[in-house]
Design a protein around this motif. Structure first.
Motif, PDB file in Angstrom:
ATOM      1  N   GLY A 181     -20.218 -37.633  83.416  1.00  0.00           N
ATOM      2  CA  GLY A 181     -19.710 -36.381  82.864  1.00  0.00           C
ATOM      3  C   GLY A 181     -18.249 -36.121  83.107  1.00  0.00           C
ATOM      4  N   ILE A 182     -17.465 -37.182  83.363  1.00  0.00           N
ATOM      5  CA  ILE A 182     -16.040 -37.024  83.636  1.00  0.00           C
ATOM      6  C   ILE A 182     -15.217 -37.547  82.469  1.00  0.00           C
ATOM      7  N   ALA A 183     -14.298 -36.734  81.976  1.00  0.00           N
ATOM      8  CA  ALA A 183     -13.310 -37.146  80.984  1.00  0.00           C
ATOM      9  C   ALA A 183     -11.939 -37.126  81.647  1.00  0.00           C
ATOM     10  N   VAL A 184     -11.071 -38.040  81.276  1.00  0.00           N
ATOM     11  CA  VAL A 184      -9.776 -38.173  81.938  1.00  0.00           C
ATOM     12  C   VAL A 184      -8.647 -37.979  80.933  1.00  0.00           C
ATOM     13  N   VAL A 185      -7.661 -37.151  81.287  1.00  0.00           N
ATOM     14  CA  VAL A 185      -6.468 -36.986  80.461  1.00  0.00           C
ATOM     15  C   VAL A 185      -5.316 -37.768  81.094  1.00  0.00           C
ATOM     16  N   ASN A 186      -4.190 -37.730  80.463  1.00  0.00           N
ATOM     17  CA  ASN A 186      -3.040 -38.521  80.898  1.00  0.00           C
ATOM     18  C   ASN A 186      -2.468 -38.012  82.230  1.00  0.00           C
ATOM     19  N   ILE A 187      -1.659 -38.837  82.857  1.00  0.00           N
ATOM     20  CA  ILE A 187      -1.037 -38.488  84.132  1.00  0.00           C
ATOM     21  C   ILE A 187      -0.175 -37.226  83.982  1.00  0.00           C
ATOM     22  N   ASP A 188      -0.408 -36.253  84.858  1.00  0.00           N
ATOM     23  CA  ASP A 188       0.326 -34.981  84.888  1.00  0.00           C
ATOM     24  C   ASP A 188       0.098 -34.116  83.649  1.00  0.00           C
ATOM     25  N   ASN A 189      -0.909 -34.413  82.849  1.00  0.00           N
ATOM     26  CA  ASN A 189      -1.126 -33.676  81.600  1.00  0.00           C
ATOM     27  C   ASN A 189      -2.001 -32.447  81.817  1.00  0.00           C
ATOM     28  N   GLY A 190      -1.458 -31.472  82.545  1.00  0.00           N
ATOM     29  CA  GLY A 190      -2.177 -30.225  82.753  1.00  0.00           C
ATOM     30  C   GLY A 190      -2.447 -29.489  81.456  1.00  0.00           C
ATOM     31  N   TYR A 191      -1.486 -29.531  80.539  1.00  0.00           N
ATOM     32  CA  TYR A 191      -1.667 -28.845  79.254  1.00  0.00           C
ATOM     33  C   TYR A 191      -2.891 -29.387  78.517  1.00  0.00           C
ATOM     34  N   GLY A 192      -3.011 -30.703  78.440  1.00  0.00           N
ATOM     35  CA  GLY A 192      -4.149 -31.303  77.743  1.00  0.00           C
ATOM     36  C   GLY A 192      -5.470 -30.922  78.377  1.00  0.00           C
ATOM     37  N   ALA A 193      -5.487 -30.836  79.708  1.00  0.00           N
ATOM     38  CA  ALA A 193      -6.716 -30.454  80.405  1.00  0.00           C
ATOM     39  C   ALA A 193      -7.080 -28.997  80.131  1.00  0.00           C
ATOM     40  N   GLY A 194      -6.076 -28.108  80.152  1.00  0.00           N
ATOM     41  CA  GLY A 194      -6.336 -26.703  79.878  1.00  0.00           C
ATOM     42  C   GLY A 194      -6.818 -26.457  78.462  1.00  0.00           C
ATOM     43  N   TYR A 195      -6.274 -27.205  77.517  1.00  0.00           N
ATOM     44  CA  TYR A 195      -6.683 -27.108  76.113  1.00  0.00           C
ATOM     45  C   TYR A 195      -8.134 -27.546  75.957  1.00  0.00           C
ATOM     46  N   LEU A 196      -8.454 -28.736  76.505  1.00  0.00           N
ATOM     47  CA  LEU A 196      -9.819 -29.266  76.394  1.00  0.00           C
ATOM     48  C   LEU A 196     -10.822 -28.378  77.109  1.00  0.00           C
ATOM     49  N   ALA A 197     -10.441 -27.857  78.275  1.00  0.00           N
ATOM     50  CA  ALA A 197     -11.332 -26.956  79.007  1.00  0.00           C
ATOM     51  C   ALA A 197     -11.645 -25.703  78.189  1.00  0.00           C
ATOM     52  N   THR A 198     -10.658 -25.218  77.462  1.00  0.00           N
ATOM     53  CA  THR A 198     -10.876 -24.047  76.605  1.00  0.00           C
ATOM     54  C   THR A 198     -11.838 -24.363  75.471  1.00  0.00           C
ATOM     55  N   GLN A 199     -11.711 -25.534  74.866  1.00  0.00           N
ATOM     56  CA  GLN A 199     -12.648 -25.923  73.814  1.00  0.00           C
ATOM     57  C   GLN A 199     -14.084 -25.964  74.342  1.00  0.00           C
ATOM     58  N   ILE A 200     -14.265 -26.557  75.523  1.00  0.00           N
ATOM     59  CA  ILE A 200     -15.603 -26.630  76.126  1.00  0.00           C
ATOM     60  C   ILE A 200     -16.102 -25.235  76.476  1.00  0.00           C
ATOM     61  N   ASN A 201     -15.238 -24.409  77.040  1.00  0.00           N
ATOM     62  CA  ASN A 201     -15.601 -23.049  77.416  1.00  0.00           C
ATOM     63  C   ASN A 201     -16.044 -22.229  76.203  1.00  0.00           C
ATOM     64  N   ARG A 202     -15.360 -22.395  75.091  1.00  0.00           N
ATOM     65  CA  ARG A 202     -15.723 -21.651  73.877  1.00  0.00           C
ATOM     66  C   ARG A 202     -17.113 -22.033  73.385  1.00  0.00           C
ATOM     67  N   LEU A 203     -17.494 -23.282  73.545  1.00  0.00           N
ATOM     68  CA  LEU A 203     -18.818 -23.723  73.132  1.00  0.00           C
ATOM     69  C   LEU A 203     -19.921 -23.047  73.964  1.00  0.00           C
ATOM     70  N   ALA A 204     -19.578 -22.664  75.177  1.00  0.00           N
ATOM     71  CA  ALA A 204     -20.565 -22.065  76.084  1.00  0.00           C
ATOM     72  C   ALA A 204     -20.731 -20.564  75.871  1.00  0.00           C
ATOM     73  N   LEU A 205     -19.855 -19.947  75.070  1.00  0.00           N
ATOM     74  CA  LEU A 205     -19.897 -18.495  74.902  1.00  0.00           C
ATOM     75  C   LEU A 205     -20.925 -18.086  73.856  1.00  0.00           C
TER      76      LEU A 205
END
Length: 246
Positions: free
Chosen positions: A222-246
């Motif tokens: 259950g682990i997905a990996v983004v690029n080195i230091d890519n906090g923006y990409g992680a925050g974006y993807l986390a939001t997509q997953i979070n929206r699916l749970a609402l």
């Protein structure tokens, strides 16, 4: 304006059908010569275009910032320097800047944040990347809880916050050095884990490559990996997953 907002204004008689039709006929980007602003991105994906500030000239950055603000009355930029912020603030005094995350933004007041994403960092040196992830998710409407400095060198610190971590719709694990935090979290939660390797570490960490390889080769599921230091990409993807749970 968003599609729903336009249709509501037509329904309320605030704009005519012809005016609404004109909006939908616009080309899906705005040509600026040196940039093509994706003005329909929010309509297509639910996320407005964001500025990657690093490397842009002051003139280009200012004009892009202004166009995006004109469109949505808010704008978000990553990897911005203090000098870039000070230049932008002269023209847009309401602009705010976080020197830790290197984020520059104008945000609408009263924005709702929903759901539950937990952003974890292994150490305090990983916080700049973790904050980029957290603030990106918050900008896009996600409620974020931060749990920092819970790396594996003192794993009891992680266990003390386990209940909150396990309650999240998605967990972001930010770690440098050997990057083991993502594997540990992946074995403890039943939700997706987004692993973010950082360039924090000594020589053999190879500017984040060691953490990246550890995360990619994790035996936890259950682990997905983004690029080195890519906090923006992680925050974006986390939001997509979070929206699916609402």
């Amino acid at each position: 304006m968003e599609t729903k907002e336009i249709l509501e204004k037509v329904k309320a008689g605030q704009i005519s059908i012809e005016e609404a039709e004109q909006f939908f006929r616009r080309q899906p980007f705005e040509e600026m010569g040196y940039a093509k602003l994706d003005t329909h991105r929010k309509l297509r994906s639910g996320f407005a275009e964001v500025i990657f500030c690093s490397g842009k000239t002051d003139d280009h950055l200012l004009k892009i910032f202004g166009k995006l603000y004109e469109q949505d009355q808010e704008v978000f930029g990553t990897r911005a320097s203090k000098e870039q912020f000070e230049m932008i603030q002269k023209y847009y005094p309401q602009t705010v800047y976080d020197p830790t995350a290197r984020i520059i933004k104008i945000e609408k007041e009263g924005k709702q944040q929903r759901g539950n994403v937990v952003v974890c960092s292994a150490g305090t040196a990983d916080i700049p990347v973790a904050e980029e992830a957290a603030q990106t998710a918050e900008y896009f409407g996600t409620k974020v809880h931060r749990i920092y400095d819970i790396g594996v060198s003192g794993i009891h610190r992680l266990f003390s916050r386990l209940e909150m971590i396990q309650s999240a719709n998605c967990v972001v694990a930010v770690a440098g050095m050997e990057g083991a935090l993502a594997s540990v979290l992946g074995g403890l939660v039943d939700k997706p884990v987004i692993a973010v390797p950082t360039s924090v570490g000594y020589g053999a960490s190879m500017h984040g490559l060691s953490a990246l390889l550890t995360m990619i080769n994790s035996c936890a599921n259950g682990i997905a990996v983004v690029n080195i230091d890519n906090g923006y990409g992680a925050g974006y993807l986390a939001t997509q997953i979070n929206r699916l749970a609402l």
